[in-house]
Design an enzyme around this catalytic site. Sequence first.
Site, PDB file in Angstrom:
ATOM      1  N   ASP A 103       8.100  -3.637  10.362  1.00 18.36           N
ATOM      2  CA  ASP A 103       9.419  -4.264  10.259  1.00 18.36           C
ATOM      3  C   ASP A 103      10.088  -3.828   8.955  1.00 18.36           C
ATOM      4  OD1 ASP A 103       8.801  -5.622  12.564  1.00 18.36           O
ATOM      5  OD2 ASP A 103       8.169  -7.449  11.524  1.00 18.36           O
ATOM      6  N   ARG A 104      11.393  -3.969   8.905  1.00 21.94           N
ATOM      7  CA  ARG A 104      12.136  -3.536   7.714  1.00 21.94           C
ATOM      8  C   ARG A 104      11.661  -4.277   6.465  1.00 21.94           C
ATOM      9  NH1 ARG A 104      17.708  -4.476   5.940  1.00 21.94           N
ATOM     10  NH2 ARG A 104      18.148  -5.598   7.866  1.00 21.94           N
TER      11      ARG A 104
END
Length: 238
Positions: A103-104
């Site tokens: 995920d970012r």
Amino acid sequence: MRLDKCMEAAQIGSRKQVKKLFKAQRICIDGQVATSLSQIVDPALQEIVVQGKQIALAGASYFLLHKPAGVVSAVTDSQHQTVIDCIQPEDRATGLYPVGRLDRDTEGLVLITNNGPLGFRMLHPKHHVDKTYYVEVNGPLSQDAPTFFASGVTFLDGTRCQPCQLTVDFSSLEHSRATIKLAEGKFHQVKKMFLAYGVKVTYLRRISFGGFALGDLPLGQYRTLTQTEIQHLLTYFD
Ligand code: URA
């Protein structure tokens, strides 16, 4: 590049030895016996196998990146820095892509390569590639937590996960730290598993993936895999 040049680059042996291997039909391109030493091959896109072993070619690049938060696990993105942007321009070979996604807001280990088939093979469920994450959450991880994760978590939407291994390092009412080891790669899996337990992940870092460890690689830095590591990858994920 020509197949014979490719053999030379991979240091398979003398020209005479390569000819012998070719005549003995021991060189395969994408599962087919090579038909000519002058045939054109692309080591970044094709699987080249000599005597049953995929060769490590100078043409393919392999990096291990310590991804910072804010960077997306994509090749291009119109808004955010990508994991490929983290690679210096002089190392940025064509066709680089991340093997799997973080995920970012997740930090940690991302493998980056331009060996086309490798990522697909590494992520194939049959390989059960282990991933370990260091996790911080906003609540307690009680004595029952390792058993909860070892029994196979069910997400709040009903999706079942395979059993995984939780080790609690510290637990208090408002903050806990743990490491979790799992072989699956469902979307937002770690965050959703902890949510099912009743706490929210506040920090996530992948510390190992498929036998590779982040070690003390600084955040935002990357290193090239060694020839031994590349050979291991190509042999293990054949
Ligand atoms: N699980 C998550 O929830 N997020 C990640 O980035 C990786 C695993």
